[in-house]
Design a protein around this motif. Sequence first.
Motif, short mmCIF file in Angstrom:
data_model
loop_
_atom_site.label_atom_id
_atom_site.label_comp_id
_atom_site.label_asym_id
_atom_site.label_seq_id
_atom_site.Cartn_x
_atom_site.Cartn_y
_atom_site.Cartn_z
N LYS A 1 1.05 -1.22 -0.05
CA LYS A 1 -0.01 -0.04 0.04
C LYS A 1 0.53 1.38 0.05
O LYS A 1 0.65 2.03 -0.75
CB LYS A 1 -1.01 -0.03 1.09
N ARG A 2 1.83 1.37 0.81
CA ARG A 2 2.77 2.51 0.65
C ARG A 2 3.61 2.57 -0.50
O ARG A 2 3.70 3.59 -1.11
CB ARG A 2 3.86 2.14 1.86
N SER A 3 3.77 1.47 -1.13
CA SER A 3 4.41 1.46 -2.60
C SER A 3 3.31 2.20 -3.55
O SER A 3 4.13 2.98 -4.49
CB SER A 3 4.89 -0.12 -2.96
N ALA A 4 2.24 1.70 -3.52
CA ALA A 4 1.27 2.28 -4.38
C ALA A 4 1.23 3.94 -4.23
O ALA A 4 1.14 4.71 -5.10
CB ALA A 4 -0.18 1.76 -4.05
N VAL A 5 1.19 4.32 -2.93
CA VAL A 5 1.29 5.75 -2.50
C VAL A 5 2.49 6.65 -3.01
O VAL A 5 2.12 7.53 -3.85
CB VAL A 5 1.04 5.98 -0.94
N GLY A 6 3.50 5.73 -2.75
CA GLY A 6 4.94 6.48 -3.27
C GLY A 6 4.86 6.51 -5.06
O GLY A 6 5.14 7.65 -5.42
N MET B 1 -1.01 17.84 4.43
CA MET B 1 -0.51 18.55 3.53
C MET B 1 -0.14 18.30 2.35
O MET B 1 0.06 19.10 1.07
CB MET B 1 0.99 19.03 4.08
N ILE B 2 0.09 16.97 1.89
CA ILE B 2 0.13 16.35 0.62
C ILE B 2 -0.97 16.54 -0.02
O ILE B 2 -0.92 16.88 -1.23
CB ILE B 2 0.73 14.88 1.01
N ALA B 3 -2.25 16.25 0.42
CA ALA B 3 -3.55 16.29 -0.14
C ALA B 3 -3.72 17.85 -0.53
O ALA B 3 -4.37 18.36 -1.62
CB ALA B 3 -4.77 15.86 0.66
N PHE B 4 -3.42 18.69 0.17
CA PHE B 4 -3.74 20.20 0.03
C PHE B 4 -2.84 20.81 -1.17
O PHE B 4 -3.23 21.21 -1.83
CB PHE B 4 -3.25 20.97 1.43
N THR B 5 -1.44 20.72 -1.00
CA THR B 5 -0.46 20.75 -1.95
C THR B 5 -0.60 20.38 -3.40
O THR B 5 -0.61 20.94 -4.46
CB THR B 5 1.08 20.90 -1.50
N TYR B 6 -0.90 18.84 -3.40
CA TYR B 6 -1.28 18.16 -4.80
C TYR B 6 -2.50 18.86 -5.31
O TYR B 6 -2.67 19.08 -6.68
CB TYR B 6 -1.19 16.99 -4.61
N GLY B 7 -3.59 18.88 -4.48
CA GLY B 7 -4.97 19.20 -4.87
C GLY B 7 -5.07 20.63 -5.57
O GLY B 7 -5.41 21.10 -6.60
N VAL B 8 -4.56 21.87 -4.81
CA VAL B 8 -4.39 23.02 -5.17
C VAL B 8 -3.51 23.18 -6.48
O VAL B 8 -3.85 23.88 -7.40
CB VAL B 8 -3.78 24.11 -3.99
N SER B 9 -2.51 22.59 -6.72
CA SER B 9 -1.56 22.39 -7.82
C SER B 9 -2.31 22.12 -9.11
O SER B 9 -2.21 22.75 -9.98
CB SER B 9 -0.41 21.79 -7.74
N ALA C 1 7.60 16.45 -1.18
CA ALA C 1 6.93 15.50 -0.36
C ALA C 1 6.79 14.08 -0.98
O ALA C 1 6.69 13.21 -0.03
CB ALA C 1 5.55 16.00 0.06
N ALA C 2 6.88 14.00 -2.11
CA ALA C 2 6.92 12.73 -2.83
C ALA C 2 8.21 12.07 -2.57
O ALA C 2 8.19 10.78 -2.12
CB ALA C 2 6.73 12.92 -4.34
#
Length: 494
Positions: free
Chosen positions: A287-292, A355-363, A401-402
């Motif tokens: 699961k962590r691999s899929a996220v990364g 913060m990952i969700a926020f920065t990716y989404g806003v971008s 963050a990635a």
Amino acid sequence: MGDPISAVNIQPIRGSNPAGRVVETDIPARLDGLLWSSIHTRVVLALGVTWILDGLEVTLAGSLAGALKASPQLQFSNLDVGAANSAYLAGAVIGAVGFGWLTDRIGRKKLFFITLALYLAATAATALSWDVWSYALFRFLTGAGIGGEYTAINSTIQELMPARYRGWTDLVINGSFWLGAAIGAVAAIVLLDPAVINPEHGWRLAYLTGAVLGLIVFAMRFWIPESPRWLMTHGRPAEAEAIVADIERGARIDPDAARDRRTIRLQMRSHTPLREVATTLFKTYRKRSAVGLTLMAAQAFFYNAIFFTYALVLTDFFGIPSSHVGWYILPFAAGNFLGPLLLGRLFDTLGRRSMIAFTYGVSGVLLAISGYLFSIGALSAQGQTIAWMIIFFFASPAASAAYLTVSETFPLEVRALAIALFYAFGTAIGGVAGPALFGALIDTGSRGSLFVGYLLGALLMVIAAVVGWRYGIAAERRSLEQVARPLAAVEDDK
């Protein structure tokens, strides 16, 4: 400063070979118990300069696109420019995997010098290119050196920095890429000015600038010790203890952490078999691999597709002379550096997932909006630059963050190779094809076609935001050994 007393107890369990013995150590707790000190500043400076080099390389490749097309010897097309940039990224992919494997086997510090030497030789050779094939080959080799740097450096950041500072430090060091971008932009402004130097010589001197900076980095690398965490699992606990004791002599220690020093028992090993690496990444932590992989692929496409063709958009759609492109990259670079600098601490306080969700989404949302405005001709060159500056204020910490995610959520023994593999897979999926695709879209001369490319990048970022929020790991302010138990651990932490 605190008492640098260690808790190291080595128990041989078979033979005299260090591999197989058990070491009980408090080194991870001692490293995490440090307050910010001079050693951490030196690490940030020495590692951040490498990202400055990468920023210089990428910016030069973008800023010099017009000069390469106008060169009487090279005469590149837009497709040639995109393909050569893809060759750089392909080299980075292959270099990351090969050197990432070596980083976990022979250590972080040795790879610093090997990869930097390759970078120095290849970037200097780029200045001597005589056709598209030689240019692409030398860019490929330059990318291989930089790709190897990603694995060793991100591993070192995670393993030397205290848990409380790990997120911000990682993002700022990776964000220093954009200081290099600013240097590259200024170099391009000067070296592509016909009043200063013949542009055919200017673009060659620009690449030599990277080689000169690389020599400075080479000297700074001696400031950085080998990772004590790597040493303690590879049969060299005495060396690890000596390095940590030396760090503590010049560092401030959190009194609360000094009173509660956990120990961990590890079975030393010479290396981790590739079969165990595969099992760890794709079974134990799938699961962590899929996220990364999702985070890496999205940011790679988003960044590489747009930035590698940045100059082409300005010259082909807005009529900006290639010698002036650097002026437009400077504010863009400023936004990219300020994002991690100002938002980075929130990754340690508000947390990784939010913060990952926020920065990716806003971008992603902002790119879609600006892409539409571009497609209808509502933006001038200055307006487009301001839009990209705002977008990448958020996209820069997202991209960093990635790397933070894949370097702190896997066990010590596979950390460097994990960074390498996900960087390689993500870049291969999202990055290598991006510049060539956007180069082809720009060649059509259609704003609508380029808008479709922007929408694809925006969609990938929004998908990554959802995945990061739903499946990400709350690793903030936690020890690496708590986030991912070392494969060599023989029992739970005390």
